[in-house]
Design a protein around this motif. Sequence first.
Motif, mmCIF file in Angstrom:
data_model
loop_
_atom_site.group_PDB
_atom_site.id
_atom_site.type_symbol
_atom_site.label_atom_id
_atom_site.label_comp_id
_atom_site.label_asym_id
_atom_site.label_seq_id
_atom_site.Cartn_x
_atom_site.Cartn_y
_atom_site.Cartn_z
ATOM 1 N N PRO A 159 -4.476 13.187 -4.300
ATOM 2 C CA PRO A 159 -3.838 11.872 -4.297
ATOM 3 C C PRO A 159 -4.103 11.133 -2.998
ATOM 4 O O PRO A 159 -3.817 11.643 -1.921
ATOM 5 C CB PRO A 159 -2.358 12.186 -4.483
ATOM 6 C CG PRO A 159 -2.210 13.643 -4.303
ATOM 7 C CD PRO A 159 -3.531 14.287 -4.487
ATOM 8 N N VAL B 44 1.131 10.282 5.053
ATOM 9 C CA VAL B 44 -0.277 9.996 4.810
ATOM 10 C C VAL B 44 -1.098 10.595 5.940
ATOM 11 O O VAL B 44 -0.894 10.262 7.112
ATOM 12 C CB VAL B 44 -0.522 8.481 4.732
ATOM 13 C CG1 VAL B 44 -1.993 8.207 4.466
ATOM 14 C CG2 VAL B 44 0.321 7.866 3.642
ATOM 15 N N CYS C 14 -3.013 4.228 -2.120
ATOM 16 C CA CYS C 14 -3.536 3.165 -2.987
ATOM 17 C C CYS C 14 -3.499 1.847 -2.217
ATOM 18 O O CYS C 14 -2.429 1.319 -1.931
ATOM 19 C CB CYS C 14 -2.661 3.089 -4.252
ATOM 20 S SG CYS C 14 -3.143 1.823 -5.412
ATOM 21 N N ASP D 245 0.863 -1.176 0.000
ATOM 22 C CA ASP D 245 0.000 0.000 0.000
ATOM 23 C C ASP D 245 0.901 1.226 0.000
ATOM 24 O O ASP D 245 1.682 1.407 0.924
ATOM 25 C CB ASP D 245 -0.882 0.019 1.264
ATOM 26 C CG ASP D 245 -1.797 -1.188 1.304
ATOM 27 O OD1 ASP D 245 -2.114 -1.728 0.237
ATOM 28 O OD2 ASP D 245 -2.198 -1.579 2.415
ATOM 29 N N CYS D 246 0.793 2.020 -1.052
ATOM 30 C CA CYS D 246 1.707 3.160 -1.180
ATOM 31 C C CYS D 246 0.979 4.350 -1.785
ATOM 32 O O CYS D 246 -0.088 4.212 -2.374
ATOM 33 C CB CYS D 246 2.880 2.814 -2.094
ATOM 34 S SG CYS D 246 4.154 1.822 -1.324
ATOM 35 N N CYS D 247 1.617 5.522 -1.639
ATOM 36 C CA CYS D 247 1.147 6.691 -2.359
ATOM 37 C C CYS D 247 1.767 6.662 -3.749
ATOM 38 O O CYS D 247 2.962 6.419 -3.890
ATOM 39 C CB CYS D 247 1.572 7.960 -1.640
ATOM 40 S SG CYS D 247 0.640 8.267 -0.140
ATOM 41 N N LEU D 248 0.961 6.916 -4.767
ATOM 42 C CA LEU D 248 1.489 6.949 -6.126
ATOM 43 C C LEU D 248 1.910 8.355 -6.517
ATOM 44 O O LEU D 248 2.696 8.550 -7.426
ATOM 45 C CB LEU D 248 0.441 6.409 -7.098
ATOM 46 C CG LEU D 248 -0.053 4.996 -6.772
ATOM 47 C CD1 LEU D 248 -1.137 4.559 -7.736
ATOM 48 C CD2 LEU D 248 1.092 4.002 -6.787
ATOM 49 N N SER D 249 1.355 9.342 -5.812
ATOM 50 C CA SER D 249 1.769 10.729 -6.007
ATOM 51 C C SER D 249 1.394 11.492 -4.738
ATOM 52 O O SER D 249 0.674 10.969 -3.883
ATOM 53 C CB SER D 249 1.079 11.344 -7.223
ATOM 54 O OG SER D 249 -0.316 11.318 -7.040
ATOM 55 N N VAL D 250 1.891 12.723 -4.637
ATOM 56 C CA VAL D 250 1.572 13.535 -3.454
ATOM 57 C C VAL D 250 0.959 14.850 -3.903
ATOM 58 O O VAL D 250 1.226 15.323 -5.013
ATOM 59 C CB VAL D 250 2.821 13.806 -2.597
ATOM 60 C CG1 VAL D 250 3.255 12.544 -1.890
ATOM 61 C CG2 VAL D 250 3.945 14.356 -3.442
ATOM 62 N N LEU E 67 5.047 6.857 4.973
ATOM 63 C CA LEU E 67 5.296 5.708 4.102
ATOM 64 C C LEU E 67 6.464 6.092 3.207
ATOM 65 O O LEU E 67 6.306 6.855 2.265
ATOM 66 C CB LEU E 67 4.061 5.376 3.257
ATOM 67 C CG LEU E 67 2.929 4.656 3.971
ATOM 68 C CD1 LEU E 67 1.806 4.352 3.011
ATOM 69 C CD2 LEU E 67 3.439 3.377 4.612
ATOM 70 N N LEU F 105 -4.955 10.870 2.645
ATOM 71 C CA LEU F 105 -4.401 11.787 1.654
ATOM 72 C C LEU F 105 -2.876 11.739 1.692
ATOM 73 O O LEU F 105 -2.278 11.612 2.763
ATOM 74 C CB LEU F 105 -4.895 13.208 1.923
ATOM 75 C CG LEU F 105 -6.414 13.371 1.921
ATOM 76 C CD1 LEU F 105 -6.781 14.826 2.150
ATOM 77 C CD2 LEU F 105 -7.015 12.883 0.605
ATOM 78 N N CYS F 106 -2.275 11.845 0.520
ATOM 79 C CA CYS F 106 -0.828 11.743 0.401
ATOM 80 C C CYS F 106 -0.212 13.135 0.300
ATOM 81 O O CYS F 106 -0.591 13.921 -0.564
ATOM 82 C CB CYS F 106 -0.455 10.939 -0.833
ATOM 83 S SG CYS F 106 -1.036 9.252 -0.746
ATOM 84 N N CYS G 75 8.045 1.819 -0.801
ATOM 85 C CA CYS G 75 7.284 2.709 -1.678
ATOM 86 C C CYS G 75 8.235 3.501 -2.570
ATOM 87 O O CYS G 75 9.344 3.828 -2.161
ATOM 88 C CB CYS G 75 6.445 3.680 -0.860
ATOM 89 S SG CYS G 75 5.138 2.853 0.057
ATOM 90 N N ARG G 76 7.803 3.803 -3.767
ATOM 91 C CA ARG G 76 8.643 4.590 -4.667
ATOM 92 C C ARG G 76 8.542 6.067 -4.385
ATOM 93 O O ARG G 76 9.491 6.809 -4.553
ATOM 94 C CB ARG G 76 8.217 4.340 -6.112
ATOM 95 C CG ARG G 76 8.869 3.115 -6.660
ATOM 96 C CD ARG G 76 8.575 2.954 -8.100
ATOM 97 N NE ARG G 76 9.067 1.658 -8.529
ATOM 98 C CZ ARG G 76 8.856 1.157 -9.722
ATOM 99 N NH1 ARG G 76 8.138 1.823 -10.584
ATOM 100 N NH2 ARG G 76 9.346 -0.019 -10.038
#
Lengths: 100, 363
Positions: free
Chosen positions: B28, A63, B31, A30-35, A51, A72-73, A57-58
């Motif tokens: 955002p 969060v 996920c 489970d990661c943020c894909l963008s902020v 995270l 929300l990221c 996470c990339r």
Amino acid sequence: MASQAAAILALSLLILWTSPALGGANDAEDCCLSVTQRPIPGNIVRAFRHLLIKDGCRVPAVVFTTLRGHQLCAPPDQPWVDRIIRRLQKNSAKNKRHGS
Amino acid sequence: MGTEPAEQVSWGPYSGEDEEVYSAEPLPELCYKADVQAFSRAFQPSVTLVVAALGLAGNGLVLATHLAARRAVRSPTSAHLLQLALADLLLALTLPFAAAGALQGWSLGSATCRAISGLYSASFHAGFLFLACISADRYVAIARALPAGPRPSAPGRAHVVSAIVWLLSLLLALPALLFSQDGQREGQRRCRLVFPEGLTQTVKGASAMAQVVLGFALPLGVMAACYALLGRTLLAARGPERRRALRVVVALVAAFVVLQLPYSLALLLDTADLLAARERSCPASKRKDLALLVTGGLALARCGLNPVLYAFLGLRFRQDLRRLLRGGSCRPGPHPRGRCPRPPRLSSCSAPTETHSVSSWDY
């Protein structure tokens, strides 16, 4: 000479190879894909957690859990994010004192 | 004009509408990948354990047969086939650890995590590189055999090539050896590769480019070129063994395309995403994870199937295996404990229709 230099360059690049993860594929974390670049109002935030890259996470992110339960990221290096985190920490400390 | 501007509302005290303002424009969000993780928890250990069992049995048999036959390695192809079996055996040895880690978390500490990850990475790359070597050996053998008859190739050179491949594989495994760590996430310890945060984007980009060029394009190019040339040579050739040899080549190429290519392509797309810093939506990201998982399982299956494709299809291997299973005699009965008489080309155990030009590359 040029071919030798190219070989050395290729070898040094090879050292930085990113190999497939143990087990065949990367973990689906489970990661943020963008902020968000737009500040989030601090008063709708209930909790926070980090995270980061070390969590697999990339995109490193903070969060924020909102009062409605959205996650929300936010970017970890922004002053407005630090402000919200400081306030949340102060609040939780206050609550602990009240609780005991 | 009685309403306040939206900007001011959102900064006011929480009223229940603030989030509506914000969620109207997509912000955002985290996920969640619970469904992919559930699939992975079932898929990964089962594939891993099946491949481990197949790989240990098949590659163990290849190595045992070779040791029992006590035969000096003759052709470069047979030398590289042995190294391939060794690499796949090492890979299969690491798989039970990976399965256990996926099932109940990593409990063996950071040093073991590094060692196992390093071994996994090195043997994975070695296997891929040896496949390319074998394709080159086979082309060279066929090309030599055709115009002027077979010339013996120096066995020493095959060992040098093997040493270079292992050295290269160790080099490629260096990140796994150095940067694997056992980290905690949501109560479970995991063994995974984490690059230090200090690495700049250019360094990451360069390493990803190196991965694509050297890890994907180079072996694929070598294999494609060699098997294409080999196929053309075989199509031009005549003789009873032509069909059989062609069949083997087609089987090898088909297996490679089905098993290895999807994972390489998925990895390539993933790397392109990483390099372009492209943002994907959550469903797209989950699809990508799923694709990497499934194709990764296929690529792993290659290590269990290599003995079948490369060794078991070969003549000499089947003879040696027969000898091993029958306790050292070629046929039960007439040869009492004697080793099968072995003329320099083919032994009397093999079918009479299979001739020299096949056995020179089809070990």
